[in-house]
Enzyme design. Structure first.
Site, mmCIF file in Angstrom:
data_model
loop_
_atom_site.group_PDB
_atom_site.id
_atom_site.type_symbol
_atom_site.label_atom_id
_atom_site.label_comp_id
_atom_site.label_asym_id
_atom_site.label_seq_id
_atom_site.Cartn_x
_atom_site.Cartn_y
_atom_site.Cartn_z
ATOM 1 N N ASN A 133 -3.719 -54.759 52.594
ATOM 2 C CA ASN A 133 -3.491 -55.598 51.420
ATOM 3 C C ASN A 133 -3.417 -57.038 51.893
ATOM 4 O OD1 ASN A 133 -2.637 -56.888 49.119
ATOM 5 N ND2 ASN A 133 -0.578 -55.991 49.106
ATOM 6 N N TRP A 134 -4.504 -57.778 51.668
ATOM 7 C CA TRP A 134 -4.553 -59.152 52.183
ATOM 8 C C TRP A 134 -3.813 -60.152 51.298
ATOM 9 C CZ3 TRP A 134 -10.371 -59.825 54.004
ATOM 10 C CH2 TRP A 134 -10.568 -59.058 55.160
ATOM 11 N N LYS A 135 -3.407 -59.714 50.119
ATOM 12 C CA LYS A 135 -2.730 -60.619 49.177
ATOM 13 C C LYS A 135 -3.601 -61.857 48.946
ATOM 14 C CE LYS A 135 1.531 -58.527 50.706
ATOM 15 N NZ LYS A 135 2.980 -58.604 50.864
ATOM 16 N N HIS A 154 2.310 -53.700 42.427
ATOM 17 C CA HIS A 154 2.936 -54.283 43.621
ATOM 18 C C HIS A 154 4.146 -55.128 43.193
ATOM 19 C CE1 HIS A 154 3.565 -56.641 47.241
ATOM 20 N NE2 HIS A 154 2.863 -55.727 47.885
ATOM 21 N N GLU A 192 5.201 -57.883 44.089
ATOM 22 C CA GLU A 192 4.931 -59.311 43.861
ATOM 23 C C GLU A 192 4.367 -59.534 42.457
ATOM 24 O OE1 GLU A 192 2.549 -59.792 47.375
ATOM 25 O OE2 GLU A 192 4.347 -59.609 48.606
ATOM 26 N N GLU A 194 7.215 -48.878 48.573
ATOM 27 C CA GLU A 194 7.415 -50.162 49.251
ATOM 28 C C GLU A 194 8.788 -50.734 48.891
ATOM 29 O OE1 GLU A 194 3.415 -52.035 50.500
ATOM 30 O OE2 GLU A 194 3.963 -52.813 48.557
ATOM 31 N N GLY A 219 7.241 -57.963 53.949
ATOM 32 C CA GLY A 219 7.078 -59.279 54.552
ATOM 33 C C GLY A 219 8.282 -59.774 55.343
ATOM 34 N N SER A 242 6.300 -54.118 56.199
ATOM 35 C CA SER A 242 6.443 -54.517 57.603
ATOM 36 C C SER A 242 5.937 -53.461 58.595
ATOM 37 C CB SER A 242 7.896 -54.889 57.913
ATOM 38 O OG SER A 242 8.293 -56.005 57.142
ATOM 39 N N GLY A 247 0.439 -55.177 54.834
ATOM 40 C CA GLY A 247 0.202 -56.553 54.404
ATOM 41 C C GLY A 247 -0.076 -57.448 55.602
ATOM 42 N N GLY A 248 0.942 -58.164 56.046
ATOM 43 C CA GLY A 248 0.805 -59.165 57.108
ATOM 44 C C GLY A 248 -0.008 -58.727 58.315
HETATM 45 P P1 PGA Z 1 3.924 -56.387 54.677
HETATM 46 O O1 PGA Z 1 3.404 -56.214 53.148
HETATM 47 O O2 PGA Z 1 3.198 -55.359 55.505
HETATM 48 O O3 PGA Z 1 3.528 -57.797 55.022
HETATM 49 O O4 PGA Z 1 5.381 -56.181 54.659
HETATM 50 C C1 PGA Z 1 3.209 -54.941 52.607
HETATM 51 C C2 PGA Z 1 2.847 -55.085 51.160
HETATM 52 O O5 PGA Z 1 3.429 -55.935 50.479
HETATM 53 O O6 PGA Z 1 1.962 -54.373 50.652
#
Ligand code: PGA
Length: 221
Positions: A9-11, A98, A100, A147, A153, A184, A205-206
């Site tokens: 997930n590159w956001k 998600h 966010e 999640e 994050g 994470s 994500g990251g």
């Molecule tokens: P993260 O993000 O791996 O950076 O914690 C995961 C996500 O929000 O899908």
């Protein structure tokens, strides 16, 4: 052996040219670790989806494409929205719910249900994200990503035991076929999650922004 899903997930990161650079790097590394037991799904911004999709078809790369959002409406007069029908041309999956999106864009359960219905209507597979076992999950969801908010994050993942307990409960309660863990995830701890019997993969994500790190996650999973 269970099939593992590894989702990037590159956001709201990477321009189209940065996405292409990532793909070139990943392409080189991936041939050494390609494996039918793993499904790798990359979810970039909408702007990068068409060219990435064209490239993976042209090179026959074993990646699937996913979107990070979908309109709750059909095509039509909905300025700024991208419809499920449009997404279907360039992706097979879509992340819905998600945290966010829930927090920053006010997406509530009712809207998320509409998004899921649109995705299913156009044959997209929703990857439905929930922060815990009590969050409602719309009908027709087969892939859920657990999640927890504290883990997204922050560099501070949940424990594999907790992820297992939640994944098991979600399967029992909602009949989901696959439950992924997200929050994470790093190359060094991915295996501790994927080796849990009820956890079918990870949403990253990251650590997915760096092609080498992401390849390592695939390999270690
Ligand atoms: P993260 O993000 O791996 O950076 O914690 C995961 C996500 O929000 O899908």
């Amino acid at each position: 052996m269970k099939k593992l899903f590894i989702v990037a997930n590159w956001k709201s990161n990477k321009t189209t040219s940065e996405a292409h650079e990532w793909l070139l790097k990943a392409e080189r590394g991936y041939q050494f670790i390609a494996n039918a037991e793993r499904e790798v799904i990359v979810c970039p911004s909408f702007t990068s989806l068409p060219s990435m999709k064209a490239y993976i078809i042209q090179k026959n790369l074993p990646f699937k494409m996913g979107a990070q959002n979908v309109s709750p409406f059909e095509e039509g007069a909905f300025t700024g929205e991208v419809s499920a029908k449009q997404i279907k041309e360039v992706a097979d999956h879509v992340i819905i719910g998600h945290s966010e999106r829930r927090k920053e864009f006010g997406e509530n359960d009712e809207m998320l249900t509409k998004k899921v219905q649109m995705a299913l209507k156009y044959d997209l597979i929703p990857i439905f994200c929930v922060p815990g076992v009590d969050t409602p999950i719309p009908q027709g969801i087969s892939v859920v990503a657990y999640e927890p908010l504290f883990a997204i994050g922050t560099g501070n993942p949940d424990t594999p035991e907790d992820a297992e307990m939640v994944a098991k409960t979600i399967k029992e309660k909602h009949g989901a076929q696959c439950v992924l863990y997200g929050g994470s995830v790093k190359p060094e701890d991915v295996k501790s999650f994927t080796q849990m019997p009820s956890v079918d993969g990870v949403l990253v994500g990251g650590a997915s922004l760096d092609a080498d790190k992401f390849l390592q996650i695939i390999e270690n999973a």
